[in-house]
Design an enzyme around this catalytic site. Sequence first.
Site, short mmCIF file in Angstrom:
data_model
loop_
_atom_site.label_atom_id
_atom_site.label_comp_id
_atom_site.label_asym_id
_atom_site.label_seq_id
_atom_site.Cartn_x
_atom_site.Cartn_y
_atom_site.Cartn_z
N ASP A 132 -146.93 -29.72 74.92
CA ASP A 132 -148.01 -29.36 75.83
C ASP A 132 -148.30 -30.46 76.85
O ASP A 132 -147.80 -31.59 76.74
CB ASP A 132 -149.28 -29.00 75.04
N ASN B 249 -159.53 -27.27 64.68
CA ASN B 249 -159.77 -25.83 64.52
C ASN B 249 -158.49 -25.08 64.15
O ASN B 249 -158.42 -23.87 64.25
CB ASN B 249 -160.37 -25.26 65.82
N HIS C 117 -155.55 -25.46 65.65
CA HIS C 117 -154.61 -25.20 66.75
C HIS C 117 -153.32 -25.99 66.58
O HIS C 117 -153.29 -27.07 65.98
CB HIS C 117 -155.26 -25.39 68.13
N GLU D 183 -155.00 -22.23 70.90
CA GLU D 183 -156.34 -22.23 70.32
C GLU D 183 -156.56 -20.96 69.50
O GLU D 183 -155.88 -19.95 69.71
CB GLU D 183 -157.38 -22.31 71.44
C1 GLP Z 1 -154.29 -32.16 70.61
C2 GLP Z 1 -152.83 -31.74 70.93
C3 GLP Z 1 -152.13 -31.22 69.72
C4 GLP Z 1 -152.42 -32.18 68.58
C5 GLP Z 1 -153.86 -32.05 68.18
C6 GLP Z 1 -154.28 -32.99 67.07
O1 GLP Z 1 -155.24 -31.36 71.23
N1 GLP Z 1 -152.70 -30.77 71.95
O2 GLP Z 1 -150.75 -31.09 69.98
O3 GLP Z 1 -151.62 -31.86 67.49
O4 GLP Z 1 -154.71 -32.14 69.27
O5 GLP Z 1 -154.51 -34.25 67.56
P1 GLP Z 1 -154.75 -35.51 66.65
O6 GLP Z 1 -153.45 -35.80 66.01
O7 GLP Z 1 -155.19 -36.57 67.60
O8 GLP Z 1 -155.81 -35.13 65.68
#
Ligand code: GLP
Length: 243
Positions: free
Chosen positions: A67, A136, A138, A143
Amino acid sequence: MRIYRAKDYLDLSRKTARIIAAQIIMKPDCVLGLATGSSPVGAYEMLVNWYEEGDLDFSKVTTVNLDEYRGLSRENEQSYDYFMQKHLFGKVNIDRSRTFLPDGTAADGEQECRRYDGIIQSVGGVDLQLLGMGHNGHIGFNEPGGFFEKGTHCVDLAESTIRANRRFFESEEEVPRQAYTMGIGTIMAARRILLIVSGKEKAEVLSRALSGPVTPEVPASILQFHRDVTVVADEEALSCCTL
Ligand code: GLP
């Protein structure tokens, strides 16, 4: 689904890096699907160390990232392109022309989504897709919602995601409201998936993802339908799981 219980974040990072390294060793010209966020940082650091020690060669590897924020250029320090350069690409011998992310500055969003899907297809699909998971549930920026999206698309970020990602920006206003993400269909088409989850604040949603109903309300739950998923999670993240 294989679930590896890690003691803590360091152990999780080591196990994750080993699986990615094994993929590169077994197939030097593999296609890695990569993720950003805090979860993979430790693993990237270990991969860099092993590269520096001469144990890993990225020269034939291709990468496609999950992403990118819409509206941020690759020079923007909060962009995922910048993140990847800082934590991995800039520190190993990867050919930068074979590292792909959606272009956050593309003028035509729809066209950018089709272009990105075309790239994933043209490199032959993903051998190993690394995934973090949002609070959440995702994955990528898919989402919670009413249905699973197939291909790359532009999303409006959930309020909880904007708040969670606020820590990387100076103010909440600066957190982009939209992002490009690979779709659930693209993620599920990866030949192998590696989900990494750390911390007790994700424990409940992880248990729903791994053993609750498969529903777009918990996007990561779709992984129950994939035939080759490895989960590496630390004890805190697994604390609500009965598996
Ligand atoms: C972000 C990214 C995801 C990631 C997630 C968790 O929003 N778009 O690809 O896996 O959040 O992030 P973190 O590892 O910082 O908790």
